[in-house]
Every structure is written in C-alpha cells, then in structure tokens.
Design an enzyme around this catalytic site. Structure first.
Site, PDB file in Angstrom:
ATOM      1  N   LYS A  87       3.500   2.379  13.828  1.00 34.04           N
ATOM      2  CA  LYS A  87       2.435   1.484  13.354  1.00 34.04           C
ATOM      3  C   LYS A  87       1.403   1.175  14.442  1.00 34.04           C
ATOM      4  O   LYS A  87       0.231   0.947  14.141  1.00 34.04           O
ATOM      5  CB  LYS A  87       3.034   0.184  12.825  1.00 34.04           C
ATOM      6  CG  LYS A  87       3.886   0.343  11.569  1.00 34.04           C
ATOM      7  CD  LYS A  87       3.063   0.758  10.371  1.00 34.04           C
ATOM      8  CE  LYS A  87       3.881   0.709   9.089  1.00 34.04           C
ATOM      9  NZ  LYS A  87       3.107   1.159   7.905  1.00 34.04           N
ATOM     10  N   GLU A 109      -1.094  -6.918   5.948  1.00 32.46           N
ATOM     11  CA  GLU A 109       0.102  -7.039   5.129  1.00 32.46           C
ATOM     12  C   GLU A 109       1.251  -6.379   5.890  1.00 32.46           C
ATOM     13  O   GLU A 109       1.013  -5.561   6.769  1.00 32.46           O
ATOM     14  CB  GLU A 109      -0.103  -6.347   3.776  1.00 32.46           C
ATOM     15  CG  GLU A 109       0.170  -4.844   3.750  1.00 32.46           C
ATOM     16  CD  GLU A 109      -0.760  -3.987   4.602  1.00 32.46           C
ATOM     17  OE1 GLU A 109      -0.300  -2.918   5.082  1.00 32.46           O
ATOM     18  OE2 GLU A 109      -1.936  -4.353   4.790  1.00 32.46           O
ATOM     19  N   SER A 376      10.205   7.419  12.588  1.00 31.83           N
ATOM     20  CA  SER A 376       9.010   6.569  12.548  1.00 31.83           C
ATOM     21  C   SER A 376       9.191   5.217  13.227  1.00 31.83           C
ATOM     22  O   SER A 376       8.225   4.567  13.595  1.00 31.83           O
ATOM     23  CB  SER A 376       8.567   6.355  11.099  1.00 31.83           C
ATOM     24  OG  SER A 376       9.634   5.791  10.345  1.00 31.83           O
TER      25      SER A 376
END
Length: 396
Positions: A87, A109, A376
C-alpha cells in the site's frame, strides 16, 4: 491500457455526482502533468528508496519449492516495505501529488487497515491532516491497525452502515469528499473508483512488476512463467501484472476470496460470481443480488471482502489475458500456516490466498517452470484472527 476517458474495454468511466467532477478533472490534469515531471519522479524514487525500502526483495522459496516438488517458486516481498505492505507504493505517490496540488488534508478508506496505516504514515511524514474511514466490523477484526493509525496522528471513523466493511467505508469517504474538495484529496487505496483513480493507483503500483522483471532477469536470466497475486479491488495484483501484460508467455493469475465457497452467499469472489454493474464511480463486475443490488460479501480477509473488482482487471478477464481463481477461507488459512512453517515468512491473510493457489498448481508443473507469488503484506495483523479461527484465543 485505458483510453483517454478512462475506459478499459467496456469497463471504467466516471459515474459520479456533479459535485465531484471538478475534483476528478483537477486530479487528472495534475497527474498528467506530474507523471512526466522529472523533479516529481526524482522525489518519488527517493521516497521509494529511502523511506519505503524499495526495491523489495525477490526471495527464492527453496523449502516450499522442494516440498511441493514442481515449479520453482519465488516470493516478491512487499511485506518488507515500510508499514508492511504494498500500500505504501501508491500512498507515497498520491500524497506527493496531493502536496503538489496544494492539498493539506487527505481522506482514505481502509479494509484490513494496511492502506489506512500507510496513509497515516505518509501524512505524518509530509505534515498533512489524515482521516480514515473503516467499517466498524473491520475495526474489530483489525484493532491493531486502528491503534497504529491513531498513533500516527490520523482520525479513524468507524462506519456502521450496511455491512460495516470496506464497501461502506468507500461510500462514506466519497460522501466526505463532496463536503470538502478545496483542501482535501481522496486517497483511494485500490485500482477502482472513477477515472483517473484506477490508472493512477496502477501506475504507482507498477513498480512491483518492473522490479520483478529486472530481478528475474538478474537471478534466472528469463521471465517467470506465472505471476500470481491476491485480488480484492486489485491493486497489488495489477502492480504485479502490469509490466507483463504484453508478455503472452507469462500467465497472470488473480486469486479472489471465495470465503465459505462460491456456491454460498458468504463469498467475495467477484469474477466467479459477479455481473456487470455500476458502483463507486465505475463500471465493472460486482457481486449482486437477484434485483441487481450490491450484495453483502464475506471473507476472513478484511482486505479482500469488497463486492467488486477494478475495471482493468475486468478487462483482462474479458480478454482472457488474466485468469481469476477462487480461494476459500480454509485454503487461505492453511496456506498462511504453511508459508510460516516452511519459509519463516508470515504472510498477510490476503496474500495467503495467492500462496494457496500456488500450493495447488506448483506440483503439477515441471521443475524448469517459475512461479512468482506477490506477498502483498505481512501477517502480524492477522495472527489473533487466525488463532480465533483455529479455536484458540491468544489473549486469554
């Protein structure tokens, strides 16, 4: 892969209220300028290298490869990035862009909390206000990440409407954006939403596939045969796929959250069960009920329980360029434990969905084939939830 109006085949577009048109147009013009700006690119690269700890490692999974007895397996270690997931790649890019646009506040969000933590982290670094919208159910599942966001100076808003998960957090953040456009940038965390967000997020995450390409050439002298990643909205997968879309010999496999199974109502596997629709500013595939309303979805993974998929993934599926498979909670939990015990790497439960599918297909592939799994994120955030799933309570 999109044309000028943000279309990916029949998907994408800008389905938003008039009040947001000026904001997304301003964002699109700013991005088109800064993506070609040398100074912006240098700043971005410096932040990736010095702050986010890029390039992330490409680790050969020797024990997993030996145990499964088939294809050679490499792990792209996005879990080693600062804040513990992919992210940060997108957040650094969008916050830098927002700063150049004169914005002083970001809203975001979050589902599993990793995007929220990354947003709070970079907002702290850049001296920006940060407010994060998170489904109330997810704040319970990911209490550690809620604390981390608050520790970093962000205001966290639990969202109690609907299913109180990621889709409701997105809806609330979009509503908030309409109230305060002048000084606020909405930092979307995945390759979804109205144009230009799917393009912007993809471009910032594409650093993953560029690195996989160069690292594979360095280690093996060739490209991998398979690149796979988990898919919710789809940003880590799009990042891992993007540089290989034109390489027809590289299979691209997205692993969706099947929850308790695609034949149950408790699933979040959009490609397996969804239909075309319009939601959150874009046209794509969405999980829907018999009346075309967005259906409640379920996954053990707070980061994958979104009822849709990014429009570029929808296009790759339509074009048969990428494959999308469904992985159940049980399979993901087993893979979470397997990678931990086999390689000493605790993956995010999201990433474990991709590990699960690799465990399925690697044994039937020849030993000269290569699979790259995008890890991830790291799984610290999930340990308490997985312990509960296994009938233990680590806080007793």
């Amino acid at each position: 892969m999109s044309n000028q109006n943000g279309r990916y085949g029949s998907h994408g577009g800008q389905y938003i209220p008039e009040t947001l048109m000026n904001a997304v147009t301003e964002l699109e013009h700013a991005y088109e300028h800064y993506k070609n700006d040398t100074e912006f690119q240098h700043e971005l690269e410096a932040l990736y290298h010095d702050y986010a700890a890029r390039p992330s490692r490409l680790t050969y999974a020797a024990r997993m490869t030996q145990d499964l007895g088939g294809a050679k397996i490499y792990l792209k270690r996005e879990d080693l990035n600062h804040t513990g997931s992919h992210k940060i790649n997108n957040v650094i890019g969008q916050c830098l862009l927002a700063k150049k646009m004169g914005k002083t506040r970001i809203i975001a969000e979050t589902g599993a909390g990793q995007h929220g933590v990354a947003a709070a982290t970079v907002a702290a670094l850049m001296g920006m206000e940060c407010e994060v919208f998170m489904g109330e159910e997810d704040t319970r599942r990911q209490a550690l990440n809620v604390y981390r966001m608050r520790l970093l100076g962000a205001k966290v808003h639990p969202v109690a409407t609907g299913t109180a998960t990621l889709k409701d957090a997105v809806s609330e953040a979009l509503r908030e954006w309409t109230k305060r456009i002048d000084d606020t940038h909405y930092l979307i965390g995945s390759v979804m939403g109205p144009h230009p967000f799917p393009m912007i997020v993809r471009d910032f995450q594409a650093v993953i596939s560029r690195e996989i390409r160069s690292q594979m050439m360095e280690k093996e002298g060739r490209l991998p045969d398979v690149v796979m990643a988990c898919v919710g909205g789809g940003s880590n997968a799009m990042g891992a796929f993007y540089d290989f879309i034109g390489e027809k010999n590289v299979r691209l496999i997205g692993c969706e959250a099947a929850g308790r199974g695609v034949h149950t109502a408790e699933t979040a596997a959009t490609i397996a069960t969804g239909k075309p629709g319009i939601f959150h500013g874009m046209k794509s595939y969405f999980c829907q009920d018999a009346y075309g309303q967005i259906a409640p979805v379920y996954s053990i993974s707070a980061g994958l329980d979104y009822p849709g998929i990014g429009p570029e993934h929808a296009m790759l599926y339509d074009a048969k360029r990428a494959e999308y498979v469904a992985v159940t909670d049980d399979e993901a939990v087993e893979a979470f434990e397997y990678l931990s015990r086999t390689e000493g790497i605790i993956p995010a439960i999201e990433s474990a969905h991709a590990v699960a599918h690799a465990i399925k297909i690697a044994p039937s592939m020849s030993k000269d084939k290569i699979i790259v799994i995008n890890i991830s994120g790291r799984g610290d955030k999930d340990c308490a939830a997985i312990a509960r799933y296994r009938g233990e309570d680590i806080y007793e």
